[in-house]
Design an enzyme around this catalytic site. Structure first.
Site: not given
Lengths: 327, 336
Positions: A59, A128
């Site tokens: 990322e 998440h």
């Protein structure tokens, strides 16, 4: 035309890729896999691996590469799968994308769009299920969008790409399957305003202010309250930075009451910022102290009943509205 | 390219001279500029962090002369010399150090954030390793736009401990992007010696693990740096993929002006100073009969004069009005 939020986003991306050769999509599994949320399904075959660029699980690296590519004349759309993983790229977003223009004395713009899914509600557990939109909305130098309707999912990407500065788009994961009618007579390019909040339901007794995945819950609450004769206005922030203070203040000055709904944790939330602005701008117009409905101060639990209890829900919103109205 | 046949760069304000003399002159320009910066720091004209490059001048000098004017350059917070040799006028650098609006970043960046995008100098980056992904992206844009140029990315050996190094190295290699990674290994990441922070101290081995070709060069020898960088750049331009060059070098001064240097001995510093890039190169040229003491003094005087003029410029330059505080957060003219 009735389409899903996912399809609206897919159409917007397709249009951007088809219309501008500088636009490319980059991220984890955007290509062969078709996108984690199937938003870019079929793009890999149509536009090829250069423009639908699968990345390693890096990322920090690929968001930084997106920034560099934007500096170099491209119009990258970087998909960070979810806000949870964007924490690994936070350095590049905050220390490069947001700051380069200022640190260089105005020599560069960073025309980068970063898309990411956000939010809880699918039993994905603590790592998440984050809603960290307010972290990004804190940073000068970036624009933060939260499309919560089909029209915004279809229309925000074009203007975001036309913005010379970095834009972060939060797509609440609970919205992808939402369906609605897209207006039949679109303007030429579907482009919508990415500066203002919108009144999604006009009302007179209280302003219910929210954004993103909480909008459908707020509209449900307003509908339920209407059955009891309580007339609530629903304001969709849409643009989380820069906040459209004028629309918020205009609504609250008219209704004299406010409840803010935000899936972020209460402490330091975007709701806190909205409430502060209401108090600064509308203090003498208020008939009652405003309230917030936020996520409980607990990591999002896995168990369904616990997750539901941790998040803003229509019932909690109804209760908060009744408390402010004292009815 | 025949190095010795090259002449001084246009715009340097100097007459045509042999390439070796230009290398020496440029090292002197960096050295004298930074010595003056240290002095001005003591006088509180320059504030904040100031990271001096003194001792490492051969790296920027040799490397910059091996790049094309059209190449992109990404640098670190120890980038005064890189900016200068990229062609940023010393006046604009000094004004930036002072925080003046005439500075190369309009006084908003300071010592660590020198920018000159017209010269494709994409800044001083003060997050260790932060420049590597940006360099990858610049090279990606060039590839996608069909522009044939390379992106040179300078960083210190401290950056190899960061994830950004590994992610950037992998992406550049995976996508075969024209990035020239130039690692200035001065052996200390602030106060932490390389062997106290890395299990593998051979940095080329790390780059090679990503299938990036590597070269290790004596960073105290300006000709070796130039030749190594030139060869690496040639390969990047030819084959398109990245290249990693390690310069072994040493900073003679503290990490920043706040650093009391408790982590290394004076003897080690003195030992490296014997190999100082300016005096060793000038001695080499003198021994070969290519430079006289008068010739050296002339180059030095030119550098001193350039520094004096830059300081005068910075002193006289006006401050940006505070009313302009909110400028350059976002791009003007954009819908907002």
């Amino acid at each position: 035309m009735r389409i899903s939020y996912r399809e609206a986003m897919r159409q917007a991306l397709h249009e951007a890729l088809a219309n501008d050769p500088r636009v490319f999509l980059m991220g984890e599994d955007v290509g062969r896999y078709g996108g984690t949320y199937a938003v870019s399904k079929g793009f890999y075959d149509e536009f090829g691996p250069e423009r639908i660029r699968d990345t390693p699980l890096s990322e920090l690296g690929f968001v930084g590469a997106g920034i560099g590519a934007a500096l170099g004349g491209m119009r990258p759309i970087v998909e960070v799968m979810t806000v949870n993983f964007s924490l690994l790229a936070l350095d590049q977003i905050v220390n490069s994308a947001a700051l380069l223009r200022h640190m260089s004395g105005g020599q560069v713009s960073v025309p980068l769009v970063i898309r990411m899914a956000t939010g809880a509600g699918r039993q994905l557990a603590a790592q998440h299920s984050h809603s960290l939109e307010n972290w990004y909305a804190h940073i000068p130098g970036i624009r933060v969008l939260a499309p919560a309707t089909i029209a915004d999912a279809r229309g925000m990407l074009g203007p975001a790409l036309a913005d010379p500065d970095p834009v972060v788009i939060f797509e609440h994961a609970q919205l992808y399957n939402m369906e609605d009618d897209l207006r039949d007579e679109p303007n030429e390019d579907w482009a919508c305003d990415i500066e203002h909040a919108a009144i999604r339901r006009p009302g007179s007794q209280l302003s219910l202010i929210t954004y993103g995945g909480s909008l459908p819950k707020a509209l449900d609450a307003a509908a339920e309250l209407a059955r009891d004769g309580i007339d609530v206005e629903v304001v969709d922030l849409r643009v989380l930075r820069p906040l459209d203070t004028a629309t918020i203040a205009e609504s609250v000055s008219r209704t004299h009451r406010a409840v803010i709904v935000d899936e972020g944790w209460r402490s330091g939330s975007l709701a806190a910022e909205v409430m502060a602005r209401i108090v600064e701008r509308c203090f003498y117009d208020l008939d009652a102290p405003p309230l917030r409905v936020c996520s409980e101060e607990v990591p999002i639990p896995y168990a369904k009943h616990m997750e539901d209890a941790a998040l803003p829900q229509a019932a909690k919103i109804v209760a908060a509205v009744r408390e402010v109205l004292n009815v | 390219m025949n190095a010795t046949g090259r002449k001084a760069k246009a715009g340097s304000g100097m007459s045509e001279r042999p390439f070796t003399h230009q290398l020496l002159a440029d090292m002197l320009r960096i050295r004298r500029m930074e010595e003056k910066c240290a002095e001005l720091y003591g006088a509180q004209k320059i504030r904040g962090f100031l990271h001096l490059y003194i001792g490492e001048e051969a790296c920027a000098t040799g490397a910059m002369h091996a790049l094309d004017a059209d190449d992109n350059v990404v640098a670190t917070y120890r980038e005064h010399g890189h900016a200068l040799l990229r062609g940023v006028p010393m006046d604009a650098i000094m004004a930036e150090m002072f925080g003046k609006a005439a500075g190369c970043s309009r006084g908003r960046g300071g010592s660590m954030h020198l920018f000159d995008v017209a010269r494709r100098f994409y800044g001083g980056n003060a997050i260790v390793g932060g420049g590597l992904p940006l360099a990858v992206g610049l090279a990606l844009a060039d590839r996608m736009l069909g522009i044939r140029r390379l992106t040179a990315c300078f960083f210190g050996e401290g950056a190899v401990a960061e994830g950004a190094f590994h992610e950037g190295m992998n992406l550049a290699a995976l996508w075969r992007l024209p990035v020239l990674f130039l690692c200035e290994n001065n052996l200390y990441a602030m106060g932490t010696a390389l062997d106290r922070s890395e299990s593998q101290t051979e940095l080329c081995v790390k780059a090679a693990s990503y299938k990036v070709p590597t070269l290790k060069v004596d960073g105290m020898d300006v000709l070796a740096v130039h030749e190594g960088t030139r060869r690496a750049a040639q390969q990047v331009r030819g084959e398109g993929g990245p290249f990693f060059v390690e310069f072994r070098t040493f900073r003679f001064r503290a990490h920043s002006m706040f650093d009391p240097e408790l982590y290394r001995g004076k003897a080690e510093v003195e030992e490296w100073k014997k190999r100082g890039p300016i005096h060793s190169f000038s001695a080499q040229l003198k021994a070969a009969g290519e430079l006289t003491e008068d010739g050296f003094l002339e180059l030095d005087a030119e550098a001193e004069a350039e520094v004096a003029a830059a300081v005068a410029f910075a002193e006289a330059a006006p401050w940006e009005p505070v009313e302009d505080l909110l400028r350059d957060v976002t791009t003007p003219g954009a819908m907002r």
